[in-house]
Design a protein around this motif. Sequence first.
Motif, PDB file in Angstrom:
ATOM      1  N   THR A 368       0.860  -1.177   0.000  1.00 33.74           N
ATOM      2  CA  THR A 368       0.000   0.000   0.000  1.00 33.74           C
ATOM      3  C   THR A 368       0.896   1.227   0.000  1.00 33.74           C
ATOM      4  O   THR A 368       1.744   1.394   0.880  1.00 33.74           O
ATOM      5  CB  THR A 368      -0.926   0.012   1.223  1.00 33.74           C
ATOM      6  N   LEU A 369       0.727   2.069  -0.991  1.00 29.95           N
ATOM      7  CA  LEU A 369       1.594   3.229  -1.192  1.00 29.95           C
ATOM      8  C   LEU A 369       0.942   4.464  -0.590  1.00 29.95           C
ATOM      9  O   LEU A 369      -0.241   4.729  -0.839  1.00 29.95           O
ATOM     10  CB  LEU A 369       1.838   3.438  -2.688  1.00 29.95           C
ATOM     11  N   THR A 370       1.712   5.231   0.211  1.00 28.98           N
ATOM     12  CA  THR A 370       1.124   6.332   0.964  1.00 28.98           C
ATOM     13  C   THR A 370       1.863   7.641   0.755  1.00 28.98           C
ATOM     14  O   THR A 370       3.046   7.658   0.437  1.00 28.98           O
ATOM     15  CB  THR A 370       1.105   6.032   2.473  1.00 28.98           C
ATOM     16  N   GLN A 371       1.105   8.715   0.956  1.00 28.62           N
ATOM     17  CA  GLN A 371       1.642  10.062   1.129  1.00 28.62           C
ATOM     18  C   GLN A 371       0.856  10.744   2.220  1.00 28.62           C
ATOM     19  O   GLN A 371      -0.311  10.415   2.482  1.00 28.62           O
ATOM     20  CB  GLN A 371       1.543  10.891  -0.153  1.00 28.62           C
ATOM     21  N   ARG A 372       1.486  11.746   2.832  1.00 24.81           N
ATOM     22  CA  ARG A 372       0.778  12.540   3.832  1.00 24.81           C
ATOM     23  C   ARG A 372      -0.382  13.289   3.195  1.00 24.81           C
ATOM     24  O   ARG A 372      -0.377  13.582   2.002  1.00 24.81           O
ATOM     25  CB  ARG A 372       1.731  13.567   4.459  1.00 24.81           C
ATOM     26  N   MET A 373      -1.358  13.626   4.023  1.00 29.78           N
ATOM     27  CA  MET A 373      -2.350  14.623   3.647  1.00 29.78           C
ATOM     28  C   MET A 373      -1.942  15.936   4.288  1.00 29.78           C
ATOM     29  O   MET A 373      -1.180  15.961   5.256  1.00 29.78           O
ATOM     30  CB  MET A 373      -3.744  14.174   4.092  1.00 29.78           C
ATOM     31  N   GLU A 374      -2.435  17.046   3.733  1.00 26.76           N
ATOM     32  CA  GLU A 374      -2.021  18.374   4.186  1.00 26.76           C
ATOM     33  C   GLU A 374      -3.222  19.266   4.470  1.00 26.76           C
ATOM     34  O   GLU A 374      -4.280  19.132   3.850  1.00 26.76           O
ATOM     35  CB  GLU A 374      -1.171  19.068   3.116  1.00 26.76           C
ATOM     36  N   GLY A 375      -3.018  20.205   5.396  1.00 28.02           N
ATOM     37  CA  GLY A 375      -3.996  21.234   5.650  1.00 28.02           C
ATOM     38  C   GLY A 375      -3.589  22.523   4.959  1.00 28.02           C
ATOM     39  O   GLY A 375      -2.464  22.663   4.506  1.00 28.02           O
ATOM     40  N   ASP A 466     -10.202  17.927   4.385  1.00 28.42           N
ATOM     41  CA  ASP A 466     -10.418  19.282   4.911  1.00 28.42           C
ATOM     42  C   ASP A 466     -10.048  19.294   6.386  1.00 28.42           C
ATOM     43  O   ASP A 466     -10.700  18.646   7.205  1.00 28.42           O
ATOM     44  CB  ASP A 466     -11.880  19.689   4.717  1.00 28.42           C
ATOM     45  N   PHE A 467      -8.974  20.014   6.716  1.00 31.60           N
ATOM     46  CA  PHE A 467      -8.460  20.058   8.081  1.00 31.60           C
ATOM     47  C   PHE A 467      -8.549  21.448   8.685  1.00 31.60           C
ATOM     48  O   PHE A 467      -7.831  21.770   9.629  1.00 31.60           O
ATOM     49  CB  PHE A 467      -7.006  19.568   8.099  1.00 31.60           C
ATOM     50  N   ARG A 468      -9.422  22.289   8.131  1.00 32.13           N
ATOM     51  CA  ARG A 468      -9.577  23.624   8.697  1.00 32.13           C
ATOM     52  C   ARG A 468     -10.121  23.527  10.124  1.00 32.13           C
ATOM     53  O   ARG A 468     -11.005  22.705  10.401  1.00 32.13           O
ATOM     54  CB  ARG A 468     -10.513  24.458   7.825  1.00 32.13           C
ATOM     55  N   VAL A 523      -3.037  -3.912 -11.210  1.00 33.32           N
ATOM     56  CA  VAL A 523      -3.649  -2.682 -11.703  1.00 33.32           C
ATOM     57  C   VAL A 523      -2.535  -1.720 -12.069  1.00 33.32           C
ATOM     58  O   VAL A 523      -1.409  -1.822 -11.567  1.00 33.32           O
ATOM     59  CB  VAL A 523      -4.591  -2.035 -10.656  1.00 33.32           C
ATOM     60  N   ASP A 524      -2.855  -0.779 -12.944  1.00 39.04           N
ATOM     61  CA  ASP A 524      -1.911   0.270 -13.339  1.00 39.04           C
ATOM     62  C   ASP A 524      -2.483   1.625 -12.963  1.00 39.04           C
ATOM     63  O   ASP A 524      -3.653   1.920 -13.258  1.00 39.04           O
ATOM     64  CB  ASP A 524      -1.648   0.222 -14.843  1.00 39.04           C
ATOM     65  N   ILE A 525      -1.639   2.440 -12.320  1.00 41.19           N
ATOM     66  CA  ILE A 525      -2.032   3.794 -11.914  1.00 41.19           C
ATOM     67  C   ILE A 525      -1.390   4.786 -12.881  1.00 41.19           C
ATOM     68  O   ILE A 525      -0.157   4.832 -13.011  1.00 41.19           O
ATOM     69  CB  ILE A 525      -1.574   4.098 -10.472  1.00 41.19           C
ATOM     70  N   ASP A 526      -2.218   5.584 -13.546  1.00 43.87           N
ATOM     71  CA  ASP A 526      -1.709   6.509 -14.562  1.00 43.87           C
ATOM     72  C   ASP A 526      -0.991   7.693 -13.938  1.00 43.87           C
ATOM     73  O   ASP A 526       0.050   8.132 -14.424  1.00 43.87           O
ATOM     74  CB  ASP A 526      -2.866   6.999 -15.433  1.00 43.87           C
ATOM     75  N   ALA A 527      -1.540   8.238 -12.862  1.00 41.30           N
ATOM     76  CA  ALA A 527      -0.944   9.424 -12.229  1.00 41.30           C
ATOM     77  C   ALA A 527      -1.591   9.628 -10.873  1.00 41.30           C
ATOM     78  O   ALA A 527      -2.681   9.120 -10.598  1.00 41.30           O
ATOM     79  CB  ALA A 527      -1.137  10.667 -13.101  1.00 41.30           C
ATOM     80  N   PHE A 528      -0.890  10.370 -10.030  1.00 44.41           N
ATOM     81  CA  PHE A 528      -1.477  10.877  -8.793  1.00 44.41           C
ATOM     82  C   PHE A 528      -1.504  12.390  -8.921  1.00 44.41           C
ATOM     83  O   PHE A 528      -0.457  13.055  -8.906  1.00 44.41           O
ATOM     84  CB  PHE A 528      -0.644  10.452  -7.584  1.00 44.41           C
ATOM     85  N   ASN A 529      -2.698  12.930  -9.118  1.00 42.16           N
ATOM     86  CA  ASN A 529      -2.866  14.381  -9.231  1.00 42.16           C
ATOM     87  C   ASN A 529      -3.147  14.949  -7.852  1.00 42.16           C
ATOM     88  O   ASN A 529      -3.983  14.409  -7.117  1.00 42.16           O
ATOM     89  CB  ASN A 529      -4.017  14.708 -10.189  1.00 42.16           C
ATOM     90  N   TYR A 530      -2.472  16.035  -7.508  1.00 47.34           N
ATOM     91  CA  TYR A 530      -2.566  16.536  -6.140  1.00 47.34           C
ATOM     92  C   TYR A 530      -2.544  18.056  -6.126  1.00 47.34           C
ATOM     93  O   TYR A 530      -1.851  18.699  -6.931  1.00 47.34           O
ATOM     94  CB  TYR A 530      -1.388  16.018  -5.303  1.00 47.34           C
ATOM     95  N   LYS A 531      -3.308  18.597  -5.186  1.00 48.00           N
ATOM     96  CA  LYS A 531      -3.215  20.034  -4.924  1.00 48.00           C
ATOM     97  C   LYS A 531      -3.561  20.294  -3.473  1.00 48.00           C
ATOM     98  O   LYS A 531      -4.333  19.551  -2.851  1.00 48.00           O
ATOM     99  CB  LYS A 531      -4.145  20.830  -5.843  1.00 48.00           C
ATOM    100  N   VAL A 532      -2.942  21.335  -2.932  1.00 51.37           N
ATOM    101  CA  VAL A 532      -3.267  21.796  -1.588  1.00 51.37           C
ATOM    102  C   VAL A 532      -3.971  23.133  -1.739  1.00 51.37           C
ATOM    103  O   VAL A 532      -3.585  23.968  -2.572  1.00 51.37           O
ATOM    104  CB  VAL A 532      -2.010  21.909  -0.695  1.00 51.37           C
ATOM    105  N   ILE A 533      -5.021  23.333  -0.967  1.00 53.17           N
ATOM    106  CA  ILE A 533      -5.859  24.536  -1.075  1.00 53.17           C
ATOM    107  C   ILE A 533      -5.664  25.357   0.188  1.00 53.17           C
ATOM    108  O   ILE A 533      -5.987  24.884   1.290  1.00 53.17           O
ATOM    109  CB  ILE A 533      -7.339  24.159  -1.258  1.00 53.17           C
ATOM    110  N   ARG A 534      -5.117  26.546   0.053  1.00 53.39           N
ATOM    111  CA  ARG A 534      -4.771  27.364   1.210  1.00 53.39           C
ATOM    112  C   ARG A 534      -5.698  28.564   1.389  1.00 53.39           C
ATOM    113  O   ARG A 534      -5.421  29.450   2.186  1.00 53.39           O
ATOM    114  CB  ARG A 534      -3.325  27.853   1.086  1.00 53.39           C
ATOM    115  N   GLU A 535      -6.782  28.629   0.648  1.00 56.79           N
ATOM    116  CA  GLU A 535      -7.695  29.771   0.754  1.00 56.79           C
ATOM    117  C   GLU A 535      -8.435  29.754   2.086  1.00 56.79           C
ATOM    118  O   GLU A 535      -8.712  28.707   2.628  1.00 56.79           O
ATOM    119  CB  GLU A 535      -8.699  29.731  -0.393  1.00 56.79           C
TER     120      GLU A 535
END
Length: 535
Positions: A368-375, A466-468, A523-535
Amino acid sequence: MKKIFQLLLSLTMAYSVMAQPIENPMLWADVPDPDIIRVGDTFYLISTTMHLMPGAPVMTSKDLKNWETIGYVFDRLTDSPKYDLQEGTVYGRGQWATSLKYHDGKFWALFAPNESGPMADTYIFTAERAEGPWTIHSRLRHFHDATLFFDDDGTPYVFYGTGEMCQLSRDLKSVVEGSNRHYFQREADERGLLEGTRVIKHNGTYYALLISHVYAPGRHRREVCYRTKDLNGTWEKAVILESDFGGFSYLAQGTIVDTEEGDWYGIMFQDRNGVGRVLTLSPVRWIDGWPMLGDENGKVPATMRPYRSGQPATSIVCADEFTSSKLGLHWQWNHNPIDAAWSLTERPGWLRLKTARVVPHLYLAPNTLTQRMEGPQCSGDIAIDISHMKDGDCAGLAAFNSDSSVLTVKKNGKRLTLVMSEQKVSLTEREKAVENVEENVIETIELTPLLSARSSKLIFLRLNGDFRPGLGDVANFFYSLDGQEWTRIGTKNYRMNFDWRRFFMGTKFGIFNYSTKKTGGYVDIDAFNYKVIRE
């Protein structure tokens, strides 16, 4: 005139970069138990990642704002099959509270897994470069939440536990006999451990920084400091930080570091529920020889002026097109991976995850491949080709923790379904063996008729976090058949939790593929698209 305009434009852009403050949390992600040093003009940060592999991530920054992962102290730990998710697990254990030092032209890292028996022995690693490669230098007895310290004459010490210390041999391969001692005794109301020791020397004085847990009225979690000019002498004590911040409780545990110009900063972590333990940055004011953290009121500031301007924007959480033949350093596996069961080259531009072991559920699934989540808010999505799944295979995207929300493509015979579920693992106290997994299915979508008219079996899965403050740390899941139109699935605002008794870490993006019946699918994963929202 054109040259003047271009000059004014460049100056405006430069001022804009300079004017952007460092916002706290400095790293709004799970980066607990920090140690930070400076070598030349570069800051190096190391943190705890426990059961994730590779482990002991080394991060770097020039400005204390933009950080990136440059390497790991080790690829895997091999003291027990538990590190391979067999005969138990190491959830919430593994590598803890690593100490990072630079001495005599080498980097040094010391940590002790939070275990018992031989698995708990302290590791000392060394490297010529912080990026690695790192090699094991020695193994010693267990030192809880320890720091390695080199005195001016090169004599090495370990400070650990609640006010304990000992001297090491010059080659860092043994403890000097008779050198172990307590250098302070905790106060009556400090009934919890004083831990997370970090030691520096400044202007001829030794400073030991520790987190203090107190249980008296009007007292809170805080950072304390003990100091002395003689390691064999008496140590004085002061509280150097006792501050809440950002709508959350009081914070402590970390260290202080200086700049080339002689300014000092404090880096402390704060528990923030589902996202984990985040890092804050504070100025250090030397008052009567004590390194007092915080602003003029002793509080962690919301923003700080940037230490250095013009640095490129970097992050420890990243999108990935999987175009490299090597896995990006922003990724970590849950426990040791099975290397033969994943590939970035068999289908260039895709991450292939193969089933390699029949398991009953996600919590024992290898790779299982992981990355952190962000606020404050973040979003990650994957495109997953499910053409080669076999009967009993389960693949998908999870908000992965001891309480997980999981979006799973399941194959049963020729039937494909998309299942949104809540999963909760129970672990034994000692071995961290999985006792039980509660699975609550929230929603099921029949995929077979939706995909039958399509030439490919490509499905898109998205997880928003959402960690607001005040919103409860919530996750929401979506799916799409074309990557353009997205449909919510399952519980709205699934609550993400932090449980120190089980995983002891913040929620992660988890990409998985495992078999419940027979191996051989992928299975094949094409990409991991990511963005952090700071508004």
